[in-house]
Design an enzyme around this catalytic site. Structure first.
Site, PDB file in Angstrom:
ATOM      1  N   ASN A 107       0.856  -1.183   0.000  1.00 45.56           N
ATOM      2  CA  ASN A 107       0.000   0.000   0.000  1.00 45.56           C
ATOM      3  C   ASN A 107       0.893   1.234   0.000  1.00 45.56           C
ATOM      4  OD1 ASN A 107      -2.253   1.645   0.202  1.00 45.56           O
ATOM      5  ND2 ASN A 107      -2.480   1.363   2.410  1.00 45.56           N
ATOM      6  N   ASP A 317      -5.471  -4.634  10.404  1.00 39.81           N
ATOM      7  CA  ASP A 317      -5.571  -3.926   9.123  1.00 39.81           C
ATOM      8  C   ASP A 317      -5.142  -2.469   9.311  1.00 39.81           C
ATOM      9  OD1 ASP A 317      -5.941  -4.230   6.417  1.00 39.81           O
ATOM     10  OD2 ASP A 317      -8.022  -3.554   6.440  1.00 39.81           O
ATOM     11  N   GLY A 336      -9.773   3.612   5.974  1.00 36.98           N
ATOM     12  CA  GLY A 336      -8.703   3.078   6.808  1.00 36.98           C
ATOM     13  C   GLY A 336      -8.667   3.629   8.224  1.00 36.98           C
TER      14      GLY A 336
END
Length: 433
Positions: A107, A317, A336
């Site tokens: 990412n 996560d 997020g």
């Protein structure tokens, strides 16, 4: 910009005093012992050890230890998004949150889709208390068109392949990936999202999305993709991991596939395990997550899936997002939340201690990562914590550069002290002498 101070990191001989060992199904479980570590290896585990050499002694309030914890999905930003999180500070955050190993998503900008990229990430994470294991992009530039250099990246240190939070839209590409990776026992990740069904959705589709006037992401979008992927896996063979499932039916689909004998595993994000869509009522973008927070019935089904082993891993996560991309209108905010710092205390609110330790120490084998039990002769790979400390999680508990946290203000139970791993100690600075 605010920067967290780093813990003192030592490299020496260590004596852990009067620690209660939590090691389900292992010989020292629930026993209070001294643990002597010499040159990074466990030398003795006894009721009382009197050191005969110069030693660093660790004696902490209500000290508990377990074998090192693992998180299978974290993002650190570097390279490209260092303002969100650097690898150095990310690993520091993981260490002080109790994690001795993390698998890091591609990412980043650019994404890690070559062996040189994997080598760079590995080098940035070298010689730290927490070990970094890169997840490589499955496709070139994570564009979902052509497979990346999978075998070369495995040789460079990649432990799995997946385009972070991007679905494999082309079913033939997944078919080829599962067939090709069998040549070197590779693990393919397929994010469960049918993008054409999602459209412009931003939260779970249902009563809450209608009430708030936000476009919905139906559970169908996840479940359709999982059904497709499982059919392809049954046809091709190979190893498939489905990250961060979020619905009741998804749990049932994974169970059916495992009952068939398919080589499939899955994870659930901490947020989907702890929170539901009711958090969205104030339009707080810290709750804009992918997968989205679902209904309470889904959350309860996920908890049951973890309890019964259908869900293999729980991940924070952890995904730091800069304030400029969170402090905007809900539709435009990035998905997020960070989660490493709060994870232990939140899990203890939902599960008993031994189950929490099972959760936190599971998954390394799936990602071909060595696991070290607490036993004489093994390398010291140990998490240190106090499971009985209840408090309200606040911004002062956040170690990440970014502060986009869905758990601020939540009650938690249990605090981490740090870790001993890779012949290093990482302790919170207030504990280091």
């Amino acid at each position: 910009m605010f920067r967290t101070s780093y813990p003192k990191i030592f490299q020496m001989n260590i004596l852990i005093k009067s620690a209660k060992i939590i090691a389900p199904n292992q010989s020292y479980n629930q026993q209070v012992k001294d643990i002597l570590i010499i040159d990074g290896k466990i030398s003795k585990i006894e009721d009382h050890i009197k050191p005969e050499i110069e030693i660093k002694e660790i004696s902490l309030d209500n000290l508990h230890v377990s074998q090192g914890w693992f998180d299978c999905s974290v993002s650190f930003g570097e390279p490209g998004f260092e303002d969100r999180e650097t690898i150095e500070n990310g690993l520091n955050t993981a260490a002080l949150s109790g994690y001795t190993a993390v698998a890091v998503n591609p990412n980043t900008q650019p994404v890690a889709d070559t062996n040189a990229d994997i080598g760079f990430i590995k080098s940035k994470g070298a010689d730290k208390a927490t070990s970094l294991y890169p997840i490589a992009a499955l496709t070139s530039l994570s564009h979902g068109v052509d497979l990346a250099e999978l075998f070369d990246m495995k040789n460079a240190g990649a432990v799995a392949y997946g385009d972070y939070q991007k679905p494999i839209e082309n079913p033939n590409l997944l078919k080829i990936a599962l067939q090709y990776t069998q040549n070197f026992d590779g693990l393919v990740l397929s994010f469960p999202m049918e993008s054409k069904v999602i459209g412009k959705g931003v939260v779970n589709e249902g009563i809450t999305s209608t009430k708030l006037g936000l476009k919905g992401i139906p559970a169908l979008s996840e479940e359709l993709q999982i059904v497709r992927d499982l059919f392809i896996l049954e046809y091709t063979g190979g190893k498939l991991h489905i990250p961060t499932i979020s619905t009741k039916l998804s749990v049932e689909l994974i169970k059916q596939a495992k009952d068939k004998g398919l080589d499939v595993s899955c994870s659930v994000a901490l947020a989907n395990l702890i929170l539901n869509e009711s958090e969205l009522e104030d339009f707080d973008t810290n709750y804009k997550l992918l997968p989205p927070l679902r209904e309470e019935a889904d959350r309860k089904a996920l908890v049951e899936g973890v309890k019964h082993g259908v869900i293999d891993l729980v991940t924070t996560d952890h995904n730091p997002i800069d304030v400029e991309n969170k402090n905007v209108e809900f539709d435009h905010a990035l998905y997020g939340t960070i989660g490493l710092e709060a994870s232990f205390g939140l899990l203890l609110q939902e599960f008993p201690l031994e189950k929490v330790i099972k959760i936190l120490t599971s998954g390394k084998e799936r990602f071909a990562i060595p696991q070290e039990e607490i036993a004489v002769g093994n390398k010291a790979n140990i998490s240190l914590f106090n499971p009985d400390s209840s408090y309200e999680f606040s911004k002062s508990d956040i170690l990440s550069f970014s502060k986009n946290c869905a758990y601020t203000g939540k009650q938690v139970k249990g605090k981490t002290y740090g870790i001993i791993a890779n012949n290093r100690i990482a302790l919170k600075s207030s504990l280091s002498k």
